[in-house]
Design an enzyme around this catalytic site. Structure first.
Site, PDB file in Angstrom:
ATOM      1  N   GLY A  92       0.896  -1.099   0.000  1.00 39.36           N
ATOM      2  CA  GLY A  92       0.090   0.392   0.833  1.00 39.36           C
ATOM      3  C   GLY A  92       0.743   1.412   0.242  1.00 39.36           C
ATOM      4  N   ASP A 312      -0.177  -0.919  12.954  1.00 35.68           N
ATOM      5  CA  ASP A 312       1.168  -1.902  12.603  1.00 35.68           C
ATOM      6  C   ASP A 312       0.977  -3.533  13.559  1.00 35.68           C
ATOM      7  OD1 ASP A 312       0.553  -1.443  10.469  1.00 35.68           O
ATOM      8  OD2 ASP A 312       3.086  -0.706  10.237  1.00 35.68           O
ATOM      9  N   LYS A 339      -6.887  -2.725   6.376  1.00 35.64           N
ATOM     10  CA  LYS A 339      -4.666  -3.468   5.544  1.00 35.64           C
ATOM     11  C   LYS A 339      -4.574  -4.697   4.270  1.00 35.64           C
ATOM     12  CE  LYS A 339      -3.262   0.026   8.177  1.00 35.64           C
ATOM     13  NZ  LYS A 339      -2.424   1.184   8.063  1.00 35.64           N
TER      14      LYS A 339
HETATM   15  C1  S3P Z   1       2.672   3.013   6.237  1.00 32.40           C
HETATM   16  C2  S3P Z   1       2.090   4.296   6.932  1.00 32.40           C
HETATM   17  C3  S3P Z   1       0.332   3.095   7.662  1.00 32.40           C
HETATM   18  C4  S3P Z   1       0.649   1.925   8.217  1.00 32.40           C
HETATM   19  C5  S3P Z   1       1.560   0.854   7.156  1.00 32.40           C
HETATM   20  C6  S3P Z   1       2.626   1.944   6.741  1.00 32.40           C
HETATM   21  C7  S3P Z   1       3.425   4.063   5.990  1.00 32.40           C
HETATM   22  O1  S3P Z   1      -0.790   2.895   6.940  1.00 32.40           O
HETATM   23  O2  S3P Z   1       0.279   1.001   8.719  1.00 32.40           O
HETATM   24  O3  S3P Z   1       2.407  -0.861   7.194  1.00 32.40           O
HETATM   25  O4  S3P Z   1       4.867   3.662   5.481  1.00 32.40           O
HETATM   26  O5  S3P Z   1       3.636   5.489   5.502  1.00 32.40           O
HETATM   27  P1  S3P Z   1      -1.707   4.161   7.334  1.00 32.40           P
HETATM   28  O6  S3P Z   1      -0.892   5.550   7.220  1.00 32.40           O
HETATM   29  O7  S3P Z   1      -2.167   3.973   5.638  1.00 32.40           O
HETATM   30  O8  S3P Z   1      -2.410   3.801   8.247  1.00 32.40           O
END
Ligand code: S3P
Length: 425
Positions: A92, A312, A339
């Site tokens: 993501g 996380d 997630k």
């Molecule tokens: C991340 C932000 C988080 C986290 C992901 C990594 C990042 O997601 O859950 O594993 O590197 O910016 P969100 O900010 O969308 O919650």
């Protein structure tokens, strides 16, 4: 099949692989900086390798020299139109942050990912990036990947993010580097700020006050980047050590950015004995050693204010809540549903299979402890953090815990099994 068994205690001194969030950002920001960026401690997990592959697809030379990754940055406007679809895999962070950069490029890019990533919401970045002037198309009215992006001619916006998400904030800030005027992002609860820290150290015109971030069009200059150990990977070992009386674990050189340390606060609330030593700052990021001694823990209450600081880590917190005395209540965590899997449903379903008393809530879960954890076969849902949380459950279980589809652990922690073996007694 990955199987874990009941252990007596956790003991030893270890390091964990590089921080996933910082590794992604190091490659992305070095690619759009002027000069050579040398990255030490880079996480060679599948997610961050997807980021490297995408930037190679955009014409950036990235060399893996073993002890460091060297990115040959081409400045803000050096990326080239990719000849093929960019594949973000399971990541993501790759898809959402890269969308922000692609929003600033006049060429056409198409980005896809695996079946999990293709189910995850992208409107959260597409909506503000369109407001800035980018064209972003996707399935399901532009909410799902594959995404088709044609950028350029951006204007800054002042955006109050409806969700506390570093991925949303970062996508907008990165697009802000290519925008006319100020780009501001506001969040109700501040999410991780690695993008802001790294932008500052690479020379961007960025200003942070009371959690409100403003960036202006600015050139970046490559720097050496030292990636600290990932507290989200350390969390699995910290949790196991904290909840097993007699344990004594030291994890060296872990990133301790205050936007990431909610797990330490919660473990201490549960009665854990945790000390921090050898603190220093590098690239705007706090780094230190974490020392954990095991005890019998009590329950905790997690509400929405702390969730972004341990988002996380919730799967493994749920596991040790199962052996802690009292009822643990987790609320305000609806983000877990979007997630790599729906982490509320995944955890509740698999914990029940192990005989744990757990109830699903619309925005979290309730765990009644202490439980005798049975063994058995559990599913990972292809989600690395579910697989590792279940591996930790096995350390407390009366019979072995067998984890199906555990290969996904390589997304963030390729040698998890080896490191776990080295510290279990
Ligand atoms: C991340 C932000 C988080 C986290 C992901 C990594 C990042 O997601 O859950 O594993 O590197 O910016 P969100 O900010 O969308 O919650």
């Amino acid at each position: 099949m990955f199987t874990t068994h009941k252990i007596h205690k956790i003991e030893g001194k270890i390091t964990v692989p590089g921080d996933k969030s910082i590794s992604h950002r190091a490659v992305m920001l070095s690619s759009i900086s002027k000069g050579k960026g040398r990255i030490k401690g880079f996480l060679r997990g599948e997610d961050c390798l997807s980021t490297i592959a995408c930037f190679r697809g955009l014409g950036i030379e990235v060399e893996d020299k073993g002890e460091e990754i060297v990115v040959h940055g081409k400045g803000l406007y050096g990326l080239e139109e990719p000849q093929d679809i960019l594949d973000a895999g399971n990541s993501g962070t790759t898809m959402r942050l890269l969308s922000g950069i692609l929003a600033g490029q006049e060429f056409l890019s198409i980005m896809t990912g695996d079946s999990s990533l293709r189910r995850r919401p992208m409107a959260r970045i597409a909506v503000p990036l369109r407001q800035m002037g980018a064209s972003i198309e996707g399935r399901n009215n532009g909410n799902l990947a594959p995404l088709v992006i044609r950028g350029g001619n951006l204007k800054g916006i002042d955006y109050a993010s409806p969700v506390s998400s570093a991925q949303i904030k970062s996508a907008i800030l990165l697009a802000g580097l290519y925008s006319e005027g100020d780009t501001t992002v506001r969040e109700e609860i501040v999410s991780r700020d690695h993008t802001e820290n790294m932008l500052k150290s690479l020379g961007a015109n960025i200003h942070v006050e009371n959690g409100i971030v403003t960036v202006r069009k600015s050139e970046l200059y490559a720097q050496d980047i030292q990636v600290p150990g990932d507290i989200s990977s350390a969390a699995f070992f910290m949790a196991a050590a904290a909840a097993l009386p007699g344990s004594h674990l030291i994890i060296e050189k872990v990133g301790l950015n205050p936007t990431r340390t909610g797990m330490i606060d919660v473990l201490r609330d549960m009665g854990a004995d945790i000390e921090i030593d050898n603190l220093f700052v590098s690239g705007g990021e706090e780094i230190g050693d974490i020392m954990v001694r095991g005890r019998n823990l009590k329950s905790a209450s997690l509400t929405k204010e702390i969730i972004p600081r341990l988002i996380d880590e919730i799967p493994v917190i749920a596991v040790i809540a199962a052996v802690a005395e009292g009822k643990t209540i987790i609320t305000g965590a609806e983000e877990l549903k979007v997630k790599e899997s729906n982490r509320i449903t995944s955890m509740v379903t698999e914990m029940k299979k192990l005989g744990i008393q757990v109830r699903e809530l619309p925005d979290g879960m309730e765990i009644e402890g202490p439980n005798e954890i049975r063994g058995g076969r559990v599913e990972s849902y292809g989600d690395h953090r579910i697989a590792m949380a279940m591996a930790v459950a096995g350390l407390f279980a009366n019979e072995p815990v067998e984890i199906e589809n555990s290969e996904c652990i390589a997304v963030s922690f390729p040698d998890f099994e080896k490191k776990l073996k080295a510290i279990t007694k």
